[in-house]
Design a protein around this motif. Structure first.
Motif, mmCIF file in Angstrom:
data_model
loop_
_atom_site.group_PDB
_atom_site.id
_atom_site.type_symbol
_atom_site.label_atom_id
_atom_site.label_comp_id
_atom_site.label_asym_id
_atom_site.label_seq_id
_atom_site.Cartn_x
_atom_site.Cartn_y
_atom_site.Cartn_z
ATOM 1 N N PHE A 269 0.815 -1.211 0.000
ATOM 2 C CA PHE A 269 0.000 0.000 0.000
ATOM 3 C C PHE A 269 0.853 1.268 0.000
ATOM 4 C CE2 PHE A 269 0.540 -1.471 4.374
ATOM 5 C CZ PHE A 269 1.034 -0.339 5.012
ATOM 6 N N THR A 270 2.181 1.119 -0.014
ATOM 7 C CA THR A 270 3.040 2.301 -0.082
ATOM 8 C C THR A 270 3.363 2.697 -1.514
ATOM 9 O OG1 THR A 270 5.099 1.004 0.004
ATOM 10 C CG2 THR A 270 4.102 1.641 2.104
ATOM 11 N N GLN A 271 2.948 1.896 -2.492
ATOM 12 C CA GLN A 271 3.256 2.211 -3.887
ATOM 13 C C GLN A 271 2.428 3.393 -4.382
ATOM 14 O OE1 GLN A 271 2.172 -1.070 -6.475
ATOM 15 N NE2 GLN A 271 0.208 -1.358 -5.478
ATOM 16 N N ASP A 272 2.869 3.967 -5.496
ATOM 17 C CA ASP A 272 2.160 5.092 -6.084
ATOM 18 C C ASP A 272 0.833 4.650 -6.679
ATOM 19 O OD1 ASP A 272 4.207 6.853 -5.459
ATOM 20 O OD2 ASP A 272 5.261 6.506 -7.351
ATOM 21 N N GLY A 273 -0.022 5.621 -6.967
ATOM 22 C CA GLY A 273 -1.295 5.339 -7.615
ATOM 23 C C GLY A 273 -2.479 5.577 -6.699
ATOM 24 N N TYR A 274 -3.642 5.789 -7.314
ATOM 25 C CA TYR A 274 -4.824 6.127 -6.507
ATOM 26 C C TYR A 274 -5.423 4.930 -5.780
ATOM 27 C CZ TYR A 274 -7.745 4.481 -10.475
ATOM 28 O OH TYR A 274 -8.344 3.743 -11.462
ATOM 29 N N LEU A 275 -4.930 3.717 -6.056
ATOM 30 C CA LEU A 275 -5.473 2.526 -5.421
ATOM 31 C C LEU A 275 -5.401 2.600 -3.898
ATOM 32 C CD1 LEU A 275 -6.618 -0.223 -6.514
ATOM 33 C CD2 LEU A 275 -4.368 -1.189 -6.016
ATOM 34 N N TRP A 276 -4.394 3.322 -3.388
ATOM 35 C CA TRP A 276 -4.189 3.382 -1.932
ATOM 36 C C TRP A 276 -4.445 4.778 -1.381
ATOM 37 C CZ3 TRP A 276 -4.554 -1.246 -0.471
ATOM 38 C CH2 TRP A 276 -4.068 -2.290 -1.274
ATOM 39 N N ASN A 277 -5.293 5.528 -2.055
ATOM 40 C CA ASN A 277 -5.610 6.880 -1.597
ATOM 41 C C ASN A 277 -6.233 6.877 -0.203
ATOM 42 O OD1 ASN A 277 -7.608 9.283 -1.376
ATOM 43 N ND2 ASN A 277 -6.222 9.903 -3.021
ATOM 44 N N HIS A 278 -6.953 5.814 0.146
ATOM 45 C CA HIS A 278 -7.628 5.748 1.441
ATOM 46 C C HIS A 278 -6.712 5.241 2.556
ATOM 47 C CE1 HIS A 278 -7.825 1.763 -0.262
ATOM 48 N NE2 HIS A 278 -8.307 1.251 0.841
ATOM 49 N N VAL A 279 -5.456 4.883 2.229
ATOM 50 C CA VAL A 279 -4.516 4.379 3.221
ATOM 51 C C VAL A 279 -3.290 5.285 3.345
ATOM 52 C CG1 VAL A 279 -3.065 2.421 3.898
ATOM 53 C CG2 VAL A 279 -5.262 2.007 2.751
ATOM 54 N N ARG A 280 -2.839 5.806 2.213
ATOM 55 C CA ARG A 280 -1.587 6.565 2.177
ATOM 56 C C ARG A 280 -1.535 7.733 3.164
ATOM 57 N NH1 ARG A 280 -1.726 7.615 -2.839
ATOM 58 N NH2 ARG A 280 -0.766 5.670 -3.512
ATOM 59 N N PRO A 281 -2.628 8.486 3.413
ATOM 60 C CA PRO A 281 -2.528 9.645 4.308
ATOM 61 C C PRO A 281 -2.175 9.307 5.751
ATOM 62 C CG PRO A 281 -4.499 9.806 2.937
ATOM 63 C CD PRO A 281 -3.964 8.423 2.759
#
Length: 415
Positions: A269-281
């Motif tokens: 979930f640390t990779q780029d892309g919007y797939l992890w928008n709900h986790v990255r923040p």
């Protein structure tokens, strides 16, 4: 770079094609793409632009530009839409055009349950997916029903032609052009989900952040004001999260997994892309970073691997759509003899998580959900999975965004 002179006039759709009996000409479907400098742009600040809008009192046409399809011109706002993925379905609904959706893709029940899980938590908003067409035949996820594209007769298809040309579907350029010419244009950017290189498109590929991509869909649907109203809710939520996050040294290690029969498949979930928008923040550390198998989803872990990883929290990817399947699986995971040696399982911190192909409403709920699952002291405790059919009830004073405000935007009361 995207060729802004490559404008396509797509709204005579197939209905007009049949009516006038004429051939509709298009150029090469895949316009060029933009520089790699844009790969992380727009995650929190991008808005839809006016593009090359040509609307006048006598001419309602307008155009929208997005890689890899280039500049696409519409004669009118699409009245029939094929979203395919939850991100575009959710955006179409949230932007007030849910009635325009004619079909969806892949597993119809999982797709519908994914969107329902969140929309059912909003009073007065629903997604009626049961009677919609399904362009991916049941049991054949690597195929698309070409004839159904003609039968549904959509004004726009929110699908990336680069994905269609990949080995996932194996369409030819001629196949893609035929639908675009006879029915309606393609408009999608699939590979922004992980910022991966499209295997079937030459040259560079421009990537968009989640809300930047949703903004492009808003341009197609002529819903800039609705988009901006929804994004303001998201910006307020992001500010709340940033203000309350604990210091980095106090943040938990996190594992996001798929699970079946004693095997865990990790996601990075640390990779780029919007797939992890709900986790990255949330700044959580991937628990698999220091294990032999690493953080990616190519490997698999048994319970011994989970003991080695020592995650403080485990999230079941797409668990929100699984209902009883997740509930039963969770019980089995927590009752395993080795569960006591995994901090997350020992403490009961194994939760359902959302899906990365998220529209605006999904994103809001999934940010709130992740905040409560990772940081209950800062954001209030996650209330539990409930019946698994809808987002659980959260006390009003513990909600991280205003449900009524979102509902009002969707239903048109946002001035």
């Amino acid at each position: 770079m995207t060729d802004t002179n490559d404008t396509r006039h797509y709204a005579p759709t197939r209905r007009d094609y049949v009516k006038y009996g004429g051939a509709l000409a298009t150029g090469g479907l895949l316009a060029g793409c933009a520089d790699d400098d844009a790969t992380t742009a727009g995650e929190t600040t991008a808005e839809p632009t006016d593009g090359t809008d040509t609307t006048t009192a006598a001419d309602s046409s307008y155009s929208v530009t997005m890689a890899p399809v280039g500049e696409v011109e519409f004669d009118a706002v699409p009245e029939r839409v094929l979203p395919y993925y939850p991100i575009s379905a959710g955006a179409t609904i949230a932007l007030g055009h849910g009635d325009a959706i004619t079909g969806i893709g892949y597993d119809k029940q999982l797709f519908g349950n994914t969107v329902d899980y969140y929309y059912d938590a909003l009073d007065g908003v629903s997604f009626e997916w049961e009677e919609l067409g399904r362009v991916t035949p049941s049991g054949e996820p690597g195929t698309l029903d070409t004839e159904l594209f003609y039968e549904l007769d959509n004004d726009v298809h929110f699908l990336d032609p680069c994905l269609l040309r990949s080995s996932s579907f194996g369409w030819s350029e001629a196949d893609i052009e035929a639908i675009a010419t006879d029915v309606g244009p393609w408009f999608g950017n699939y590979y922004s989900r992980t910022n991966a290189s499209p295997p079937a498109c030459e040259g560079d590929y421009e990537y968009y952040g989640l809300w930047e991509y949703i903004g492009k869909l808003a341009e197609v649907l002529r819903e800039r004001e609705r988009y901006e109203a929804l994004k303001s809710v998201r910006d307020d939520l992001a500010a709340t999260i940033e203000d309350r996050l604990p210091p980095a040294e106090e943040r938990p290690s996190l594992a996001i997994v798929a699970y079946s029969g004693g095997t865990f498949w990790p996601y990075d979930f640390t990779q780029d892309g919007y797939l992890w928008n709900h986790v990255r923040p949330f700044g959580a550390t991937n628990a698999f970073t220091t294990t032999e198998g690493g953080p990616g989803s190519d490997g698999a872990y048994d319970y011994e691997g989970m003991v080695e990883a020592e995650p403080d929290v485990v999230l079941r990817y797409w668990g929100t759509a699984l209902g009883d399947t997740f509930i039963e699986g969770r019980e089995a995971v927590l009752n395993d003899p080795l569960a006591e040696e995994v901090p997350a399982f020992r403490d009961g911190r194994y939760y359902p998580s959302g899906h990365g192909m998220q529209g605006p409403v999904m994103n809001l709920f999934q940010l709130e959900m992740t905040a409560k699952q990772l940081y209950p002291d800062q954001f209030g405790a996650w209330p539990g999975y409930g019946d698994g059919k809808r987002y659980p009830s959260v006390p009003e004073d513990e909600r991280l965004f205003d449900r009524e405000r979102v509902t009002n935007v969707i239903t048109g009361d946002f001035e």
